[in-house]
Design a protein around this motif. Structure first.
Motif: not given
Length: 387
Positions: A204, A206, A230, A232, A234, A250-252, A254, A261, A265, A269
């Motif tokens: 993924f 980041l 993918p 992520v 933040i 495909n996008i998270k 958070l 945390e 990540l 990544c």
């Protein structure tokens, strides 16, 4: 013994970039009081600033003064001038707005660390007006008048500073353009020990930032949604819903995470993506401390913290096509990026080095002031490479 005071624009936005710089300054000048427009103590619990002696301006007690202090921008120049600093020999301001404008006497030394000249009054003036929908109308005219007078005040108060420090060469250039004064570059401190660069990289990508327009999170999310890779994300902020609406499956997103945390990540990544035109940019350095390659917009402070083809890849324009090309180039060359090499590059931004160089700068400036010489010249010619 030198009596010193520290000046900060405000302490009400969390323990982030300029506040972390202030904490390292306080470590060099322990026990020094901090003067700031407004202070929100709960934002600094568990940080080096938690038990600091803090003096605030009248804005602290005005209606919503702490929560909405930016609304009082027209009064900030006047309020920063009301601090009585006559008891101190050395004044150190940490400024991205008005703190460099404090009043000092002829016998006092004023060293000002500039994170940026006031961006919404200078470089980002037109962009700020567009994004705030203030291009026409009565309110827009009032805002333009306020910013006009802030520019006049900001330029005139450059004469109150003996020594300018800049957080990057990019900002040093802007200090010269804005104030016609040279600045010594002192990179901000980055807590590289928070990060582990030895863990295996995963698949993924980041990114991390405040959700505000100039950070260009919408560009990153839209690009990765189009590519189906993918990602992520933040962070939080005013543009969260706007960015969320652009995000594919495909996008998270958070939201805000704690330091542990974030470090986790970053250590895992595939690469860190950064699309902002930053004055310095601490987050890309943190990613490199975690061994992550960085895909960054090739402008501003990014050019000083990321090394092309060694610690990352640049893209030339803030658009989908340019970012897509950079991602493709990164994936073609991914084998050449070594986490240990990337981490080694980030080591130069350690807090210990910042403290040593800042202490040396203060000593040189104070000695020059006491002997009747030019503190600015003493700092500009000081050798710091071995510290």
């Amino acid at each position: 013994m030198t009596r010193a005071a520290l000046i900060q624009d405000w302490l009400a936005g969390g323990f982030v970039g300029s506040e972390k710089v202030l904490a390292e300054m306080l470590a060099v000048l322990p026990g020094s009081p901090i003067y700031t427009l407004v202070h929100k103590p709960e934002d600094f619990l568990g940080t080096p600033l938690e038990n600091a002696t803090v003096h605030t301006s009248a804005i602290q007690n005005w209606p919503r003064g702490v929560s909405s202090y930016r609304n009082y921008l027209p009064f900030m120049p006047y309020q920063i001038e009301q601090f009585d600093l006559t008891a101190y020999d050395t004044i150190v301001s940490s400024s991205h707005a008005v703190s460099k404008g404090v009043l000092v006497g002829a016998g006092q030394l004023h060293v000002s660390y500039i994170h940026s000249p006031i961006r919404y009054a200078w470089d980002l003036y037109q962009q700020y007006l567009r994004e705030a929908n203030l291009t026409s109308g009565v309110k827009a005219t009032l805002v333009k008048i306020v910013l006009h007078y802030i520019r006049i005040w900001d330029h005139s108060t450059a004469n109150r500073v003996d020594v300018f420090l800049a957080n990057s060469h990019y900002v040093a250039q802007r200090i010269w353009r804005t104030y016609r004064r040279p600045a010594r570059v002192l990179y901000p401190p980055v807590d590289v020990d928070r990060f582990d660069h030895t863990r295996p990289r995963e698949e993924f990508y980041l990114t991390m930032s405040r959700f505000v327009p100039y950070k260009k999170l919408d560009l990153i999310v839209e690009t990765f949604t189009k590519l189906g890779k993918p990602l992520v994300v933040i962070g939080g902020g005013p543009d969260f819903e706007k960015v969320k609406a652009l995000a594919g499956p495909n996008i998270k997103l958070l939201g805000r995470l704690d330091d542990k945390e974030v470090a986790d990540l970053m250590s895992r990544c595939k690469a860190f993506v950064f699309a902002a035109d930053e004055d310095f940019g601490i987050i890309p350095v943190e990613a490199q401390a975690a061994g992550a390659p960085v895909i960054a917009y090739g402008k501003g402070g990014n050019l000083e913290t990321v090394v092309a083809d060694q610690t990352g890849v640049f893209f030339g324009q803030q658009n989908i096509e340019s970012l897509t090309r950079a991602i493709g180039i990164f994936e073609e060359r991914i084998a050449q990026f070594d986490s240990a090499t990337i981490r080694k590059h980030a080591e130069q931004f350690r807090p210990e080095r910042f403290r040593a160089q800042f202490a040396a700068i203060l000593k040189a400036a104070e000695n020059a002031k006491q002997s009747g010489n030019d503190p600015e010249k003493a700092v500009l010619t000081l050798q710091l490479d071995d510290l």
